[in-house]
Design a protein around this motif. Structure first.
Motif, mmCIF file in Angstrom:
data_model
loop_
_atom_site.group_PDB
_atom_site.id
_atom_site.type_symbol
_atom_site.label_atom_id
_atom_site.label_comp_id
_atom_site.label_asym_id
_atom_site.label_seq_id
_atom_site.Cartn_x
_atom_site.Cartn_y
_atom_site.Cartn_z
ATOM 1 N N ALA A 167 0.838 -1.208 0.000
ATOM 2 C CA ALA A 167 0.000 0.000 0.000
ATOM 3 C C ALA A 167 0.868 1.252 0.000
ATOM 4 O O ALA A 167 0.561 2.239 -0.687
ATOM 5 N N LEU A 168 1.940 1.230 0.751
ATOM 6 C CA LEU A 168 2.842 2.374 0.796
ATOM 7 C C LEU A 168 3.496 2.604 -0.562
ATOM 8 O O LEU A 168 3.521 3.729 -1.067
ATOM 9 N N VAL A 169 4.005 1.562 -1.152
ATOM 10 C CA VAL A 169 4.666 1.689 -2.453
ATOM 11 C C VAL A 169 3.679 2.201 -3.504
ATOM 12 O O VAL A 169 4.032 3.050 -4.328
ATOM 13 N N ASP A 170 2.444 1.732 -3.467
ATOM 14 C CA ASP A 170 1.421 2.244 -4.391
ATOM 15 C C ASP A 170 1.234 3.750 -4.220
ATOM 16 O O ASP A 170 1.145 4.493 -5.200
ATOM 17 N N SER A 171 1.159 4.205 -2.989
ATOM 18 C CA SER A 171 0.986 5.637 -2.710
ATOM 19 C C SER A 171 2.181 6.437 -3.232
ATOM 20 O O SER A 171 2.010 7.491 -3.861
ATOM 21 N N ILE A 172 3.372 5.936 -2.987
ATOM 22 C CA ILE A 172 4.584 6.621 -3.448
ATOM 23 C C ILE A 172 4.597 6.673 -4.972
ATOM 24 O O ILE A 172 4.911 7.712 -5.573
ATOM 25 N N GLN A 173 4.236 5.568 -5.617
ATOM 26 C CA GLN A 173 4.208 5.541 -7.086
ATOM 27 C C GLN A 173 3.182 6.518 -7.649
ATOM 28 O O GLN A 173 3.451 7.178 -8.659
ATOM 29 N N ARG A 174 2.032 6.641 -7.007
ATOM 30 C CA ARG A 174 1.038 7.616 -7.474
ATOM 31 C C ARG A 174 1.610 9.030 -7.412
ATOM 32 O O ARG A 174 1.430 9.835 -8.329
ATOM 33 N N THR A 175 2.314 9.327 -6.329
ATOM 34 C CA THR A 175 2.914 10.658 -6.190
ATOM 35 C C THR A 175 4.018 10.861 -7.220
ATOM 36 O O THR A 175 4.111 11.935 -7.829
ATOM 37 N N GLU A 176 4.843 9.860 -7.426
ATOM 38 C CA GLU A 176 5.905 9.984 -8.434
ATOM 39 C C GLU A 176 5.319 10.202 -9.827
ATOM 40 O O GLU A 176 5.861 10.986 -10.611
ATOM 41 N N GLU A 177 4.205 9.549 -10.136
ATOM 42 C CA GLU A 177 3.532 9.774 -11.422
ATOM 43 C C GLU A 177 2.997 11.199 -11.506
ATOM 44 O O GLU A 177 3.094 11.843 -12.560
ATOM 45 N N ARG A 178 2.441 11.699 -10.415
ATOM 46 C CA ARG A 178 1.951 13.084 -10.418
ATOM 47 C C ARG A 178 3.103 14.074 -10.601
ATOM 48 O O ARG A 178 2.975 15.064 -11.312
ATOM 49 N N ILE A 179 4.235 13.793 -9.973
ATOM 50 C CA ILE A 179 5.414 14.648 -10.135
ATOM 51 C C ILE A 179 5.858 14.640 -11.600
ATOM 52 O O ILE A 179 6.125 15.694 -12.186
ATOM 53 N N ALA A 180 5.930 13.450 -12.188
ATOM 54 C CA ALA A 180 6.379 13.328 -13.578
ATOM 55 C C ALA A 180 5.434 14.025 -14.554
ATOM 56 O O ALA A 180 5.874 14.499 -15.609
ATOM 57 N N ASN A 181 4.159 14.090 -14.216
ATOM 58 C CA ASN A 181 3.166 14.703 -15.100
ATOM 59 C C ASN A 181 2.956 16.202 -14.860
ATOM 60 O O ASN A 181 2.103 16.803 -15.514
ATOM 61 N N GLN A 182 3.733 16.776 -13.943
ATOM 62 C CA GLN A 182 3.630 18.216 -13.678
ATOM 63 C C GLN A 182 4.167 18.994 -14.876
ATOM 64 O O GLN A 182 5.189 18.625 -15.446
ATOM 65 N N PRO A 183 3.488 20.068 -15.242
ATOM 66 C CA PRO A 183 4.043 20.906 -16.303
ATOM 67 C C PRO A 183 5.342 21.545 -15.838
ATOM 68 O O PRO A 183 5.496 21.868 -14.667
ATOM 69 N N MET A 184 6.245 21.694 -16.770
ATOM 70 C CA MET A 184 7.556 22.290 -16.449
ATOM 71 C C MET A 184 7.462 23.782 -16.326
ATOM 72 O O MET A 184 6.797 24.491 -16.871
#
Length: 184
Positions: A167-184
């Motif tokens: 569950a923790l790793v899933d949460s971290i991965q969701r955040t990492e995906e949101r970070i990667a999808n942030q506009p520059m």
């Protein structure tokens, strides 16, 4: 910083800086990381950073009651007049439900504080679980290894992380995906 963030930082410093300097270093680094992630939480950026400042307040000797820091901190926040959502984010941070279950407090945690699945909660978990005990940046896997090493194989904390890791790793991965999808 907003007033809520300022108050949260002052409260955390008051309760942790002298009594628990290592915990204080961790909390400061988590709050800095949460501030960097604020755009992921959109309108909740202020709440995210305040929760980061206060996520470990339940470790403070003046606040500890049950010995379960997430519940103790959340109860103290609620009793001190903080809003329920902030207290609930603290109550459930970083897979706290798994530790509550190990301690026989799972039903109490669920009853007293609503669980939130959101970018804000994920960002709080990310900030906490990618920050080491002295404030250093770690991967979630390195953080979990550090925790297991610190507590040892038979400790309650190690046991709950065995169950909580997916569950923790899933949460971290969701955040990492949101970070990667942030506009520059």
């Amino acid at each position: 910083m907003s007033r809520l963030q300022d108050v949260a930082a002052q409260v955390a410093e008051q309760h942790l800086a002298v009594a628990m300097p290592n915990r204080w270093r961790h909390v400061q680094a988590v709050a800095r990381k949460a501030a960097d992630l604020g755009s992921l939480a959109a309108r909740d950026a202020d709440l995210l950073v305040a929760a980061a400042w206060l996520h470990d307040i339940g470790y403070a000797p003046t606040i500890t009651d049950t010995g379960f820091h997430a519940l103790d901190g959340a109860r103290w926040l609620r009793a001190s007049g903080y809003n329920l959502r902030l207290a609930a984010l603290v109550a459930h941070h970083s897979c706290a439900q798994y530790e509550a279950d190990e301690r026989g407090l799972g039903g109490i945690l669920k009853t007293e504080f609503p669980y939130e699945l959101s970018p804000t909660a994920d960002a709080l978990w990310y900030a906490d679980m990618t920050t080491g005990p002295d404030g250093q940046d770690l991967t979630v896997k390195d953080r979990l290894a550090e925790i297991r090493n610190r507590y040892g194989p038979d400790d309650l904390v190690t046991r709950f992380w065995e169950r909580a890791e997916p569950a923790l790793v899933d949460s971290i991965q969701r955040t990492e995906e949101r970070i990667a999808n942030q506009p520059m």
